[in-house]
Design a protein around this motif. Structure first.
Motif, PDB file in Angstrom:
ATOM      1  N   VAL A 150       1.405  -4.513  -8.005  1.00  0.00           N
ATOM      2  CA  VAL A 150       2.731  -4.577  -7.363  1.00  0.00           C
ATOM      3  C   VAL A 150       2.934  -5.793  -6.456  1.00  0.00           C
ATOM      4  O   VAL A 150       4.038  -6.036  -5.990  1.00  0.00           O
ATOM      5  CB  VAL A 150       3.013  -3.303  -6.517  1.00  0.00           C
ATOM      6  CG1 VAL A 150       3.062  -2.075  -7.414  1.00  0.00           C
ATOM      7  CG2 VAL A 150       1.987  -3.134  -5.405  1.00  0.00           C
ATOM      8  N   HIS A 154       3.848   1.568  -1.120  1.00  0.00           N
ATOM      9  CA  HIS A 154       4.424   1.615  -2.467  1.00  0.00           C
ATOM     10  C   HIS A 154       3.433   2.246  -3.451  1.00  0.00           C
ATOM     11  O   HIS A 154       3.812   3.072  -4.289  1.00  0.00           O
ATOM     12  CB  HIS A 154       4.796   0.186  -2.878  1.00  0.00           C
ATOM     13  CG  HIS A 154       5.345   0.038  -4.267  1.00  0.00           C
ATOM     14  ND1 HIS A 154       5.684  -1.176  -4.797  1.00  0.00           N
ATOM     15  CD2 HIS A 154       5.614   0.925  -5.243  1.00  0.00           C
ATOM     16  CE1 HIS A 154       6.128  -1.022  -6.026  1.00  0.00           C
ATOM     17  NE2 HIS A 154       6.096   0.244  -6.325  1.00  0.00           N
ATOM     18  N   LEU A 155       2.172   1.855  -3.341  1.00  0.00           N
ATOM     19  CA  LEU A 155       1.154   2.308  -4.288  1.00  0.00           C
ATOM     20  C   LEU A 155       0.709   3.749  -4.048  1.00  0.00           C
ATOM     21  O   LEU A 155       0.227   4.409  -4.979  1.00  0.00           O
ATOM     22  CB  LEU A 155      -0.082   1.399  -4.199  1.00  0.00           C
ATOM     23  CG  LEU A 155       0.064   0.000  -4.766  1.00  0.00           C
ATOM     24  CD1 LEU A 155      -1.054  -0.901  -4.250  1.00  0.00           C
ATOM     25  CD2 LEU A 155       0.065   0.052  -6.293  1.00  0.00           C
ATOM     26  N   ALA A 156       0.836   4.214  -2.803  1.00  0.00           N
ATOM     27  CA  ALA A 156       0.177   5.485  -2.458  1.00  0.00           C
ATOM     28  C   ALA A 156       1.119   6.650  -2.233  1.00  0.00           C
ATOM     29  O   ALA A 156       0.688   7.800  -2.321  1.00  0.00           O
ATOM     30  CB  ALA A 156      -0.685   5.283  -1.209  1.00  0.00           C
ATOM     31  N   ALA A 157       2.382   6.375  -1.944  1.00  0.00           N
ATOM     32  CA  ALA A 157       3.252   7.472  -1.511  1.00  0.00           C
ATOM     33  C   ALA A 157       4.555   7.501  -2.277  1.00  0.00           C
ATOM     34  O   ALA A 157       5.146   6.461  -2.549  1.00  0.00           O
ATOM     35  CB  ALA A 157       3.546   7.348  -0.012  1.00  0.00           C
ATOM     36  N   GLN A 205      -5.513  -1.973  -7.249  1.00  0.00           N
ATOM     37  CA  GLN A 205      -4.147  -1.461  -7.258  1.00  0.00           C
ATOM     38  C   GLN A 205      -3.148  -2.522  -6.777  1.00  0.00           C
ATOM     39  O   GLN A 205      -2.016  -2.572  -7.254  1.00  0.00           O
ATOM     40  CB  GLN A 205      -4.028  -0.214  -6.364  1.00  0.00           C
ATOM     41  CG  GLN A 205      -4.998   0.905  -6.705  1.00  0.00           C
ATOM     42  CD  GLN A 205      -4.782   1.479  -8.089  1.00  0.00           C
ATOM     43  OE1 GLN A 205      -3.655   1.683  -8.504  1.00  0.00           O
ATOM     44  NE2 GLN A 205      -5.857   1.706  -8.823  1.00  0.00           N
ATOM     45  N   PHE A 206      -3.558  -3.337  -5.831  1.00  0.00           N
ATOM     46  CA  PHE A 206      -2.620  -4.315  -5.265  1.00  0.00           C
ATOM     47  C   PHE A 206      -2.120  -5.288  -6.321  1.00  0.00           C
ATOM     48  O   PHE A 206      -0.994  -5.780  -6.228  1.00  0.00           O
ATOM     49  CB  PHE A 206      -3.265  -5.060  -4.083  1.00  0.00           C
ATOM     50  CG  PHE A 206      -3.395  -4.207  -2.852  1.00  0.00           C
ATOM     51  CD1 PHE A 206      -2.395  -4.192  -1.896  1.00  0.00           C
ATOM     52  CD2 PHE A 206      -4.506  -3.394  -2.668  1.00  0.00           C
ATOM     53  CE1 PHE A 206      -2.492  -3.389  -0.767  1.00  0.00           C
ATOM     54  CE2 PHE A 206      -4.619  -2.579  -1.546  1.00  0.00           C
ATOM     55  CZ  PHE A 206      -3.611  -2.576  -0.596  1.00  0.00           C
ATOM     56  N   LEU A 257       0.824  -1.208   0.000  1.00  0.00           N
ATOM     57  CA  LEU A 257       0.000   0.000   0.000  1.00  0.00           C
ATOM     58  C   LEU A 257       0.860   1.260   0.000  1.00  0.00           C
ATOM     59  O   LEU A 257       0.590   2.204  -0.765  1.00  0.00           O
ATOM     60  CB  LEU A 257      -0.940   0.005   1.219  1.00  0.00           C
ATOM     61  CG  LEU A 257      -1.770   1.288   1.341  1.00  0.00           C
ATOM     62  CD1 LEU A 257      -2.634   1.511   0.111  1.00  0.00           C
ATOM     63  CD2 LEU A 257      -2.609   1.274   2.607  1.00  0.00           C
TER      64      LEU A 257
END
Lengths: 370, 370
Positions: free
Chosen positions: B246, B99-102, B242-243, B97
């Motif tokens: 990655v 990785h995906l958001a920030a 999104q998961f 998460l």
């Protein structure tokens, strides 16, 4: 905006669709599972025992330092514990490595048609892939890869030895030259998933270390533990220590640690498995020849078979094999996509494959001359 | 330069040192393992059976789509499969998460003293943590967190309910207000690892979905499968998808998928475990009171005990308990570090803890008035 620009730009993708998903989509039930380069010969009985025992203790987290397993791997190779990081399969370790080494826009070099999951992680971190074609003899091209690396100065250079999906292998001297030729600011990602199956003389000594060399080994292939998820990376301490900065510390399960420990302790089982794999590889090659197709020499637990046509022919043939209840795969891009890739199996598995292949050829015909 | 600037700037760290490592460093052998909020009561016998069976099939990769398990979780909650992503523990999912958001420099808000592994992943992606203090009653402060989020517009806001390390819980109406108060560009990371132990009325319905709400559940706590590594996240399909961009697709082992499926199917075992945990919690509180210390109310499988002194006192007491062969932990920062944190155990475990605590108090004395 929720999620990063990069995340939103990425496709939701699965580098390899699992056979279970194919079964659901195609409405077939596979009778032979020969597509994922697993070992149907399975792990040592001692592994099963160790995992069943560890299952009973699995109310507790596994050791986040993986001390006993790391100690055993170090002893097995005659290297230090500080030379080893353990993770949830090579896939998991590759994800961490890309995270550690590349930022968006960085360059990464690999062979065109090499491991898709590596490419997936590179894309997931926004780095740019640079592809070097396979040689005409269906080997990765170490000289061209090194030349490209000197040119574009990538953060990572991926090289598999033995190789997937071709099954080819380079000798240790060639790998040694590649190691010497890679720029010092580039990490050579040496994927040795199939190293236990490599012929003598094809692996540099594991004690050969460089600051920019990382070698990936796994319990998924010859050790027969693909579904357990445990692999490791070997390198100099400064590089290995990076993994402790981003890894999922409790990610390697208690059962995986105990199972891998037992697997290492039963080298007799490994040797016996390697012999069974070699026999099955010969039988796969014989099947290919009986089908008037060309098996590529293999230093792995699978055989790539040149179907004699183009990618469209191989894809059509593959679909016809799948439909007959035998799960195999094929490379995704030209020129490798003229092949199908078949993992070793039991004699029964291979007989099912031969039937399916012959039936498929009868259905779709022979490739037209190109 | 090898490795990114960010990677080189990070410490090689372990958010939680494992009891195995403490044993090696201290030269003790723990007789009771009460520090990691595991469930000594273990999983259902059906889980052990399912995992032993899956072990025999573990030469094959697990289903990367985790179809059967996802189907079962969806049915269990009455939600869709598209609302669920499964991963290698909440830790693994939190890493994905972040990785995906920030991206580096982005803001992230959490409580000062909350889950260190979340902070570890935030640091690992170069985002900046903003801390809001716990309330004076040792609860996370949802109003202050929401106010801070409206102020700094973070990518992520972390909130655990029930909470670790305090064991406190907020009611569903409070959580609902927090959900409404979070800015729409901030993802609310609702860590519900202890949800199975939460009293009635403390969890919003799982069907309550928002584009920026992700709820994390695990098989590690009440289901007794910490060492197996399987957890999931619930949210709207766009966020859940999104998961897949990655994650480590084959990362959830065959045994983990089979075990979690069996665990869900044995809700009787879960109910019985919850009762055993509640009894053990009461006994832990009684032990604390007999030691003239203050147990905090707990909605989890552990009890935080206010030792009545400052952090130095609690650290000294903790060391004396560890030395006596009982593994417990404590919060790392003020003011929570006046507590020790003790997970539930069997009656034997708790008796060992009481002996160790009393012996430790006899050794280090009572806290001086502050």
């Amino acid at each position: 905006m929720l999620f990063t620009d990069l995340a939103r730009s990425l496709p939701a993708t699965i580098p390899f669709v699992g056979p279970e998903a194919l079964e659901r989509r195609m409405g077939v039930k596979f009778r032979a599972r020969l597509g994922a380069n697993e070992s149907v010969f399975g792990p040592s009985p001692m592994v099963l025992e160790a995992m069943a025992e560890a299952a009973r203790e699995s109310w507790a987290y596994g050791d986040p330092e993986q001390y006993e397993l790391k100690r055993a791997i170090a002893d097995h190779h005659g290297i230090g514990m500080e030379n080893i990081a353990i993770g949830e399969g090579i896939d998991g370790l590759l994800g961490h490595l890309v995270h550690l080494a590349a930022v968006p826009g960085d360059r990464v070099v690999t062979s065109y048609g090499a491991y898709p999951t590596f490419n997936y992680h590179v894309a997931g971190h926004g780095a740019r892939l640079d592809f070097v074609p396979y040689r005409a003899d269906d080997h990765e091209d170490p000289e061209a890869l090194a030349a490209r690396a000197r040119d574009v100065r990538p953060k990572l250079l991926y090289f598999a030895n033995p190789d997937n999906p071709t099954g080819s292998v380079h000798d240790a001297a060639t790998i040694g030259r590649l190691i010497d030729a890679v720029p010092e600011e580039t990490i050579l990602v040496l994927d040795e998933a199939y190293s236990d199956l490599a012929p003598d003389g094809s692996l540099p000594p594991i004690s050969l270390m460089r600051p920019n060399l990382l070698r990936f080994r796994t319990f998924s292939k010859a050790y027969g533990m693909a579904g357990v998820r445990v692999a490791y990376v070997v390198g100099e301490p400064a590089a290995i220590a990076q993994f402790d900065k981003v890894r999922n510390h409790f990610g390697v399960s208690r059962m995986a640690q105990a199972g891998a420990l037992a697997a290492l302790a039963d080298q007799d089982h490994l040797r016996a498995t390697i012999i069974r794999i070699a026999h099955a590889r010969e039988e796969l090659a014989a099947i290919a020849r009986r089908a008037n197709m060309t098996p590529l020499p293999s230093a792995t637990n699978f055989v790539a078979i040149d179907c004699g046509g183009n990618g469209d022919y191989a894809r059509t043939l593959l679909a016809a094999v799948l439909k007959r209840g035998v799960f195999i795969r094929m490379p995704g891009v030209e020129p490798l996509d003229r092949m199908i890739r078949v993992s070793v199996g039991t004699p029964d598995d291979l007989a099912l494959f031969e039937d399916a292949l012959m039936g498929a050829i009868a259905e779709v015909g022979r490739p037209t001359a190109t």
